[in-house]
Structures are given as C-alpha cells and as structure tokens.
Design a protein around this motif. Structure first.
Motif, PDB file in Angstrom:
ATOM      1  N   ALA A 186       0.829  -1.092   0.028  1.00  0.00           N
ATOM      2  CA  ALA A 186      -0.091   0.015   0.157  1.00  0.00           C
ATOM      3  C   ALA A 186       0.921   1.170   0.241  1.00  0.00           C
ATOM      4  O   ALA A 186       0.535   2.059   0.444  1.00  0.00           O
ATOM      5  CB  ALA A 186      -0.754  -0.178   0.994  1.00  0.00           C
ATOM      6  N   THR A 187       1.842   0.894   0.243  1.00  0.00           N
ATOM      7  CA  THR A 187       3.055   2.410   0.226  1.00  0.00           C
ATOM      8  C   THR A 187       2.833   3.040   0.880  1.00  0.00           C
ATOM      9  O   THR A 187       2.167   4.622   0.722  1.00  0.00           O
ATOM     10  CB  THR A 187       3.494   2.705  -1.198  1.00  0.00           C
ATOM     11  OG1 THR A 187       2.008   3.408  -1.471  1.00  0.00           O
ATOM     12  CG2 THR A 187       4.274   2.251  -2.549  1.00  0.00           C
ATOM     13  N   LYS A 188       2.389   2.712   2.386  1.00  0.00           N
ATOM     14  CA  LYS A 188       2.644   3.513   3.723  1.00  0.00           C
ATOM     15  C   LYS A 188       2.495   3.228   4.625  1.00  0.00           C
ATOM     16  O   LYS A 188       3.205   1.582   4.942  1.00  0.00           O
ATOM     17  CB  LYS A 188       0.688   2.724   3.222  1.00  0.00           C
ATOM     18  CG  LYS A 188      -0.518   4.162   4.279  1.00  0.00           C
ATOM     19  CD  LYS A 188      -1.223   3.586   4.779  1.00  0.00           C
ATOM     20  CE  LYS A 188      -2.660   4.760   6.077  1.00  0.00           C
ATOM     21  NZ  LYS A 188      -4.232   4.559   5.444  1.00  0.00           N
ATOM     22  N   GLY A 189       3.078   4.417   5.609  1.00  0.00           N
ATOM     23  CA  GLY A 189       3.548   3.566   6.974  1.00  0.00           C
ATOM     24  C   GLY A 189       3.853   5.045   7.624  1.00  0.00           C
ATOM     25  O   GLY A 189       3.567   5.749   7.565  1.00  0.00           O
ATOM     26  N   THR A 190       3.787   4.624   8.684  1.00  0.00           N
ATOM     27  CA  THR A 190       3.911   5.694  10.148  1.00  0.00           C
ATOM     28  C   THR A 190       5.247   4.680  11.104  1.00  0.00           C
ATOM     29  O   THR A 190       5.592   4.114  11.519  1.00  0.00           O
ATOM     30  CB  THR A 190       2.745   6.211  10.770  1.00  0.00           C
ATOM     31  OG1 THR A 190       2.132   5.457   9.768  1.00  0.00           O
ATOM     32  CG2 THR A 190       2.866   6.888  11.542  1.00  0.00           C
ATOM     33  N   THR A 191       5.877   6.501  11.105  1.00  0.00           N
ATOM     34  CA  THR A 191       7.180   6.279  12.606  1.00  0.00           C
ATOM     35  C   THR A 191       6.656   7.053  13.752  1.00  0.00           C
ATOM     36  O   THR A 191       6.808   8.481  12.557  1.00  0.00           O
ATOM     37  CB  THR A 191       8.526   6.513  11.771  1.00  0.00           C
ATOM     38  OG1 THR A 191       9.209   5.067  10.547  1.00  0.00           O
ATOM     39  CG2 THR A 191       9.361   5.886  12.246  1.00  0.00           C
ATOM     40  N   THR A 192       7.206   7.197  14.719  1.00  0.00           N
ATOM     41  CA  THR A 192       6.703   8.343  15.492  1.00  0.00           C
ATOM     42  C   THR A 192       8.230   7.879  16.189  1.00  0.00           C
ATOM     43  O   THR A 192       8.735   7.172  16.722  1.00  0.00           O
ATOM     44  CB  THR A 192       5.755   7.715  16.608  1.00  0.00           C
ATOM     45  OG1 THR A 192       4.596   8.268  15.618  1.00  0.00           O
ATOM     46  CG2 THR A 192       5.509   9.207  18.339  1.00  0.00           C
TER      47      THR A 192
END
Length: 268
Positions: A186-192
């Motif tokens: 999905a070419t979707k990502g999250t980094t915190t």
C-alpha cells in the motif's frame, strides 16, 4: 523385496533430513528476516532543507518557514547529531545478508562515508526467534570499534518494529527511540520518534507518515512538550506544496498553505 525398498526409501528420507538440518541450524537460515524499511529510521524530510537548489527555500517566509523550523529540530538530530548510525542503517538496506552458523545470526556488513565525519563500517546482526527479530548495529571507524550505536526489534515480515539510537561512544544513552509500521504493497507507513535525551525537548515527538494514495503523500505531527503545542504538516513530495496547522502559532484551528514555490497561498 518390497520391505527392502521401503527400508531404502526411509534411509534416503532420513539422510535428506539430516543434510537439511546441517545446512540450516534450528531452521533459522530459511527464515531470513525482512529488512526494516529505510523510513523506519531515515524518513525523507528534505522538503524542509533550507539549502534547496533553486534558492527559493532560503527566501521563503511564513507558513512553509514555520513548518520547516519545527521539522528541522528532528531533522537536525537525525541527519546531523545522529548522522553516523542513520547513515549506517541506510547503507545496509541494500546489502546482502550472510548467515553466521556459529552465532546463529543473520549479518549485514558494509563500509560507508559520513560527510565531515569520515569512513566507517557497520555490522548489523539479526537474531531471529520465531516471528520476532532483535537487531544490533555495531559501528567501527574514526575512533570507535564495534560500538553499538543502534538497536531494534521487528516482526519477521518487516511490517512493524522499533529502534533506539544512542547518542555517541562518549555518551551511550538513548537520544531517540521510535516505533514504526509499514505496508509495502500500500506504500503506507508511519514512524513516531520520541526524544529521550535530557533537556527541554525530552518527551517531544514527531510522527512521520507516508501514504501513496494521498495527494499530499507526506505528513508529520509534532508534539512539543515544552510549549504544549501540536503542529500538523502535510505536503506533496513531488509538488512541494503543503500546509501547516498550529493553534498556538496561528491562533486558530485552520490549515495555512504554501504553494510549489514555498510562498503563502490560500488553502483550497
């Protein structure tokens, strides 16, 4: 005769099983972990680099500049203060892994350069335990020898995990920690990222998100613990336009936009 053939076939199966076990200790060699994505440690925030080739970023004021100042706090930590471990990890992303049978570890090794800091080598190891992976990044060069500059965990499929980045060989406390998730299809990502270093920024965080389905396909949310402010920024990686929202700075709960030349514009 049939009994003899059965015994012979059973012996072949047993021999094949033993050979397979010798080549793949504990079955781990066939379970090479998926390397965490580059964005898990090195998100692309060059949009807010004030050294743009066109020079327009140096002249920009207003909405883009406010976003750039706040994103720049974290960009400076990652790409200046922690440039060595971040560059080390980026160097291993496309490197080939080798299985160390005696240590039962997957190993990535690569030499790399850090501008203004010199030449280094990284040895990244992955210890696989079922579906869980423990990562350790050893760095040597320019006065350091096998210093553990970053550690992490992830799932075997590379869809989620965490990192800890240590300050320096002379002060080996954690400066930044993070948690990340990434969906490659999905070419979707999250980094915190969360600041762990003592000081006015301790506990502050920035969440970086990539979503290829959105027009503004990059976003960050910044939580500043010292001021109590929350800042939301969205932008287009290709188009360079974007928007920022900060109730404390703008005295409203609206987005404030900039165009492709980084100048203030009305939000549509």
């Amino acid at each position: 005769m049939k009994k003899s053939i059965g015994i012979f076939l059973a012996a072949l199966v047993l021999l094949g099983s033993c050979t397979k076990d010798d080549e793949q200790p504990n079955g781990q060699q066939s379970e090479k972990p998926t390397m965490p994505p580059e964005t898990s440690m090195a998100p692309d925030m060059t949009m807010f680099d004030d050294q743009g080739s066109e020079g327009s970023r140096e002249m920009a004021v207003g909405n883009w500049a406010y976003a750039a100042i706040n994103v720049g706090v974290y960009s400076t930590i990652l790409y200046s203060h922690l440039a060595v471990p971040v560059t080390a990890f980026k160097a291993t992303v496309d490197a080939e892994a080798v299985y160390n049978e005696s240590q039962e570890l997957w190993v990535w090794e690569k030499g790399f350069q850090v501008e203004g800091k010199g030449s280094y080598e990284v040895r990244l190891t992955a210890d696989v335990d079922g579906q869980d992976v423990t990562w350790t990044g050893y760095i040597s060069g320019e006065g350091v020898n096998n210093f553990v500059w970053f550690t992490g965990t992830s799932k075997l499929n590379g869809e989620m995990g965490s990192w800890e980045l240590y300050e320096s060989p002379s002060s080996s406390s954690v400066w930044l920690s993070n948690t990340w998730e990434y969906d490659q299809e999905a070419t979707k990502g999250t980094t915190t990222f969360t600041v762990e270093k003592e000081g006015e920024n301790k506990g502050s965080s920035i969440t970086y998100e990539v979503d290829g389905s959105m027009d503004m396909d990059r976003s960050v949310m910044i939580t500043n613990v010292s001021s109590g402010d929350k800042i939301y920024v969205n932008w287009s990686k290709e188009g360079s336009y974007g928007r920022v929202m900060s109730e404390m700075h703008f005295d409203d709960e609206l987005y404030h936009c900039w165009d492709a030349s980084l100048q203030d514009t009305q939000c549509e």
